[in-house]
Motif scaffolding. Structure first.
Motif, PDB file in Angstrom:
ATOM      1  N   VAL A   1       0.840  -1.204   0.000  1.00 58.23           N
ATOM      2  CA  VAL A   1       0.000   0.000   0.000  1.00 58.23           C
ATOM      3  C   VAL A   1       0.872   1.251   0.000  1.00 58.23           C
ATOM      4  O   VAL A   1       1.717   1.423   0.889  1.00 58.23           O
ATOM      5  N   MET A   2       0.689   2.094  -0.980  1.00 60.74           N
ATOM      6  CA  MET A   2       1.396   3.383  -1.106  1.00 60.74           C
ATOM      7  C   MET A   2       2.911   3.201  -0.989  1.00 60.74           C
ATOM      8  O   MET A   2       3.584   3.908  -0.239  1.00 60.74           O
ATOM      9  N   THR A   3       3.434   2.262  -1.759  1.00 66.01           N
ATOM     10  CA  THR A   3       4.863   1.955  -1.709  1.00 66.01           C
ATOM     11  C   THR A   3       5.498   1.902  -3.099  1.00 66.01           C
ATOM     12  O   THR A   3       6.614   2.377  -3.291  1.00 66.01           O
ATOM     13  N   LEU A   4       4.804   1.339  -4.083  1.00 66.50           N
ATOM     14  CA  LEU A   4       5.426   1.124  -5.392  1.00 66.50           C
ATOM     15  C   LEU A   4       5.762   2.421  -6.123  1.00 66.50           C
ATOM     16  O   LEU A   4       6.633   2.426  -6.997  1.00 66.50           O
ATOM     17  N   HIS A   5       5.101   3.531  -5.773  1.00 69.13           N
ATOM     18  CA  HIS A   5       5.424   4.784  -6.469  1.00 69.13           C
ATOM     19  C   HIS A   5       6.838   5.268  -6.148  1.00 69.13           C
ATOM     20  O   HIS A   5       7.360   6.151  -6.825  1.00 69.13           O
ATOM     21  N   TYR A   6       7.481   4.675  -5.128  1.00 68.77           N
ATOM     22  CA  TYR A   6       8.865   5.018  -4.823  1.00 68.77           C
ATOM     23  C   TYR A   6       9.833   4.395  -5.824  1.00 68.77           C
ATOM     24  O   TYR A   6      10.993   4.811  -5.901  1.00 68.77           O
ATOM     25  N   LEU A   7       9.395   3.373  -6.581  1.00 70.90           N
ATOM     26  CA  LEU A   7      10.275   2.626  -7.467  1.00 70.90           C
ATOM     27  C   LEU A   7      10.094   3.067  -8.917  1.00 70.90           C
ATOM     28  O   LEU A   7       8.988   3.406  -9.334  1.00 70.90           O
ATOM     29  N   PRO A   8      11.159   3.016  -9.730  1.00 69.68           N
ATOM     30  CA  PRO A   8      11.024   3.303 -11.166  1.00 69.68           C
ATOM     31  C   PRO A   8      10.339   2.146 -11.892  1.00 69.68           C
ATOM     32  O   PRO A   8      10.237   1.036 -11.352  1.00 69.68           O
ATOM     33  N   PRO A   9       9.879   2.378 -13.121  1.00 68.34           N
ATOM     34  CA  PRO A   9       9.086   1.362 -13.824  1.00 68.34           C
ATOM     35  C   PRO A   9       9.730  -0.010 -13.919  1.00 68.34           C
ATOM     36  O   PRO A   9       9.053  -1.033 -13.706  1.00 68.34           O
ATOM     37  N   ALA A  10      11.011  -0.078 -14.236  1.00 71.56           N
ATOM     38  CA  ALA A  10      11.669  -1.381 -14.393  1.00 71.56           C
ATOM     39  C   ALA A  10      11.630  -2.170 -13.087  1.00 71.56           C
ATOM     40  O   ALA A  10      11.428  -3.391 -13.090  1.00 71.56           O
ATOM     41  N   GLN A  11      11.817  -1.492 -11.970  1.00 69.49           N
ATOM     42  CA  GLN A  11      11.786  -2.178 -10.674  1.00 69.49           C
ATOM     43  C   GLN A  11      10.369  -2.580 -10.290  1.00 69.49           C
ATOM     44  O   GLN A  11      10.175  -3.603  -9.623  1.00 69.49           O
ATOM     45  N   VAL A  12       9.375  -1.803 -10.707  1.00 65.69           N
ATOM     46  CA  VAL A  12       7.989  -2.190 -10.436  1.00 65.69           C
ATOM     47  C   VAL A  12       7.634  -3.455 -11.217  1.00 65.69           C
ATOM     48  O   VAL A  12       7.002  -4.376 -10.692  1.00 65.69           O
ATOM     49  N   ARG A  13       8.065  -3.530 -12.477  1.00 68.27           N
ATOM     50  CA  ARG A  13       7.838  -4.745 -13.262  1.00 68.27           C
ATOM     51  C   ARG A  13       8.495  -5.947 -12.592  1.00 68.27           C
ATOM     52  O   ARG A  13       7.898  -7.027 -12.495  1.00 68.27           O
ATOM     53  N   ALA A  14       9.732  -5.761 -12.141  1.00 68.27           N
ATOM     54  CA  ALA A  14      10.435  -6.851 -11.460  1.00 68.27           C
ATOM     55  C   ALA A  14       9.726  -7.231 -10.167  1.00 68.27           C
ATOM     56  O   ALA A  14       9.686  -8.416  -9.787  1.00 68.27           O
ATOM     57  N   PHE A  15       9.152  -6.244  -9.491  1.00 63.02           N
ATOM     58  CA  PHE A  15       8.431  -6.527  -8.251  1.00 63.02           C
ATOM     59  C   PHE A  15       7.283  -7.494  -8.484  1.00 63.02           C
ATOM     60  O   PHE A  15       7.048  -8.400  -7.676  1.00 63.02           O
ATOM     61  N   TYR A  16       6.534  -7.315  -9.564  1.00 66.96           N
ATOM     62  CA  TYR A  16       5.400  -8.205  -9.816  1.00 66.96           C
ATOM     63  C   TYR A  16       5.866  -9.650  -9.973  1.00 66.96           C
ATOM     64  O   TYR A  16       5.214 -10.583  -9.472  1.00 66.96           O
ATOM     65  N   ASP A  17       6.992  -9.855 -10.626  1.00 72.55           N
ATOM     66  CA  ASP A  17       7.527 -11.207 -10.755  1.00 72.55           C
ATOM     67  C   ASP A  17       7.956 -11.753  -9.397  1.00 72.55           C
ATOM     68  O   ASP A  17       7.676 -12.916  -9.058  1.00 72.55           O
ATOM     69  N   ASP A  18       8.621 -10.912  -8.593  1.00 70.14           N
ATOM     70  CA  ASP A  18       9.044 -11.330  -7.257  1.00 70.14           C
ATOM     71  C   ASP A  18       7.837 -11.668  -6.381  1.00 70.14           C
ATOM     72  O   ASP A  18       7.841 -12.665  -5.647  1.00 70.14           O
ATOM     73  N   ALA A  19       6.811 -10.840  -6.440  1.00 67.95           N
ATOM     74  CA  ALA A  19       5.625 -11.059  -5.608  1.00 67.95           C
ATOM     75  C   ALA A  19       4.924 -12.360  -5.984  1.00 67.95           C
ATOM     76  O   ALA A  19       4.436 -13.085  -5.105  1.00 67.95           O
ATOM     77  N   ARG A  20       4.877 -12.676  -7.274  1.00 69.19           N
ATOM     78  CA  ARG A  20       4.241 -13.931  -7.684  1.00 69.19           C
ATOM     79  C   ARG A  20       4.976 -15.125  -7.096  1.00 69.19           C
ATOM     80  O   ARG A  20       4.360 -16.099  -6.653  1.00 69.19           O
ATOM     81  N   ARG A  21       6.307 -15.050  -7.037  1.00 66.47           N
ATOM     82  CA  ARG A  21       7.092 -16.149  -6.468  1.00 66.47           C
ATOM     83  C   ARG A  21       6.862 -16.280  -4.966  1.00 66.47           C
ATOM     84  O   ARG A  21       7.086 -17.341  -4.383  1.00 66.47           O
ATOM     85  N   CYS A  22       6.413 -15.207  -4.345  1.00 69.24           N
ATOM     86  CA  CYS A  22       6.181 -15.199  -2.906  1.00 69.24           C
ATOM     87  C   CYS A  22       4.842 -15.828  -2.527  1.00 69.24           C
ATOM     88  O   CYS A  22       4.634 -16.221  -1.378  1.00 69.24           O
ATOM     89  N   LEU A  23       3.941 -15.933  -3.497  1.00 73.02           N
ATOM     90  CA  LEU A  23       2.568 -16.360  -3.227  1.00 73.02           C
ATOM     91  C   LEU A  23       2.393 -17.863  -3.423  1.00 73.02           C
ATOM     92  O   LEU A  23       3.027 -18.479  -4.279  1.00 73.02           O
ATOM     93  N   ALA A  24       1.493 -18.423  -2.658  1.00 71.23           N
ATOM     94  CA  ALA A  24       1.057 -19.802  -2.888  1.00 71.23           C
ATOM     95  C   ALA A  24       0.193 -19.825  -4.152  1.00 71.23           C
ATOM     96  O   ALA A  24      -0.356 -18.788  -4.554  1.00 71.23           O
ATOM     97  N   PRO A  25       0.053 -20.990  -4.809  1.00 66.70           N
ATOM     98  CA  PRO A  25      -0.858 -21.075  -5.960  1.00 66.70           C
ATOM     99  C   PRO A  25      -2.258 -20.606  -5.579  1.00 66.70           C
ATOM    100  O   PRO A  25      -2.807 -21.009  -4.556  1.00 66.70           O
ATOM    101  N   GLY A  26      -2.811 -19.709  -6.400  1.00 63.49           N
ATOM    102  CA  GLY A  26      -4.122 -19.144  -6.101  1.00 63.49           C
ATOM    103  C   GLY A  26      -4.079 -18.008  -5.100  1.00 63.49           C
ATOM    104  O   GLY A  26      -5.127 -17.449  -4.752  1.00 63.49           O
ATOM    105  N   GLY A  27      -2.867 -17.641  -4.645  1.00 61.97           N
ATOM    106  CA  GLY A  27      -2.733 -16.535  -3.702  1.00 61.97           C
ATOM    107  C   GLY A  27      -3.046 -15.199  -4.354  1.00 61.97           C
ATOM    108  O   GLY A  27      -3.064 -15.053  -5.585  1.00 61.97           O
ATOM    109  N   LEU A  28      -3.275 -14.191  -3.522  1.00 62.42           N
ATOM    110  CA  LEU A  28      -3.751 -12.888  -3.981  1.00 62.42           C
ATOM    111  C   LEU A  28      -2.735 -11.800  -3.668  1.00 62.42           C
ATOM    112  O   LEU A  28      -2.248 -11.691  -2.544  1.00 62.42           O
ATOM    113  N   LEU A  29      -2.416 -10.987  -4.682  1.00 63.29           N
ATOM    114  CA  LEU A  29      -1.614  -9.782  -4.509  1.00 63.29           C
ATOM    115  C   LEU A  29      -2.528  -8.574  -4.620  1.00 63.29           C
ATOM    116  O   LEU A  29      -3.316  -8.479  -5.571  1.00 63.29           O
TER     117      LEU A  29
END
Length: 253
Positions: free
Chosen positions: A127-155
């Motif tokens: 919440v109110m955190t990703l705007h601190y990062l540039p676009p390339a790092q935000v894209r990378a974040f989505y990949d990292d977050a998916r790896r953090c989630l269980a199958p069917g988990g919610l971001l």
């Protein structure tokens, strides 16, 4: 005798930590209109996706732990962790929550935060955190977050997403908050924190961390975030809440 809790580099009086967290909540409400509505929607959607409350939750950029604490109160059987890069805010979280929430230090601009947080989460919020990062790092974040989630988990990502590119569930837009007033409240809060002798070592650490890290002020539309989530391997992605320029995106792993 006042209850105290030890955080790395500081010993905080719990009542003092609670008081500063409450004033932090007031500051954040100036930046994010109807923040309580966002948090309630976030929790209800998380419950609806799984058909029950989540078992493992990670709040990224969780600051002093206000959202994490509310989730602990709502989901009493859940294991909840928060992660932030700011040592001062983490100290307030640890001082007030006294072990109810696991508070981790982590930098979302690098993939190493995933190893520190671990995986298998049913819900990850930011919440109110990703705007601190540039676009390339935000894209990378989505990949990292998916790896953090269980199958069917919610971001769930809530931030400045100034458009109506995706359907909103909140109806008519509300006016943006008075940014000048919010910025002044932010500056006054940090000025007050600087007067706490016990936190001065952590304030020095904070200054070193952010010295060469100006916020990117990245405010892509919701459609950009949805596309980035899908490119990272998420299935469904869409806006679940909107208020003015602020919106929350939900993506299912």
């Amino acid at each position: 005798m006042a209850t105290t809790a030890r955080a790395p580099g500081a010993v905080l009086d719990r009542a003092q930590a609670v008081r500063w967290r409450e004033s932090w909540a007031q500051v954040m409400e100036g930046f994010v209109p109807h923040l309580a509505s966002l948090e309630d929607t976030l929790c209800r959607v998380a419950e609806a996706v799984r058909g029950r409350s989540p078992d493992r939750v990670l709040d990224l950029g969780g600051g002093p732990g206000l959202l994490a604490e509310r989730m602990v109160r709502r989901w009493t059987d859940a294991t909840i962790a928060l992660m932030d890069i700011d040592p001062v805010l983490l100290a307030l979280a640890r001082g007030a929550l006294l072990g109810e929430v696991r508070a981790l230090e982590g930098d979302l601009s690098t993939p190493g935060w995933v190893d520190r947080a671990g995986g298998g989460y049913d819900l990850v919020t930011v919440v109110m955190t990703l705007h601190y990062l540039p676009p390339a790092q935000v894209r990378a974040f989505y990949d990292d977050a998916r790896r953090c989630l269980a199958p069917g988990g919610l971001l769930i990502v809530a931030d400045l997403m100034p458009d109506e590119g995706l359907p909103s569930l909140m109806g008519a837009l509300n006016p943006a908050p008075d940014e000048a007033v919010a910025e002044l409240a932010w500056a006054q809060w940090w000025s007050g924190i600087a007067d706490l002798q016990v936190l001065r070592p952590l304030l020095a650490q904070r200054a070193a961390i952010f010295e060469n890290r100006p916020p990117a002020e990245f405010t892509a539309p919701g459609s950009w975030h949805a596309a980035a989530a899908r490119e990272a391997g998420f299935g469904e992605a869409g806006i679940l809440w909107r208020c003015g320029r602020h919106a929350a995106l939900a993506a299912v792993a």
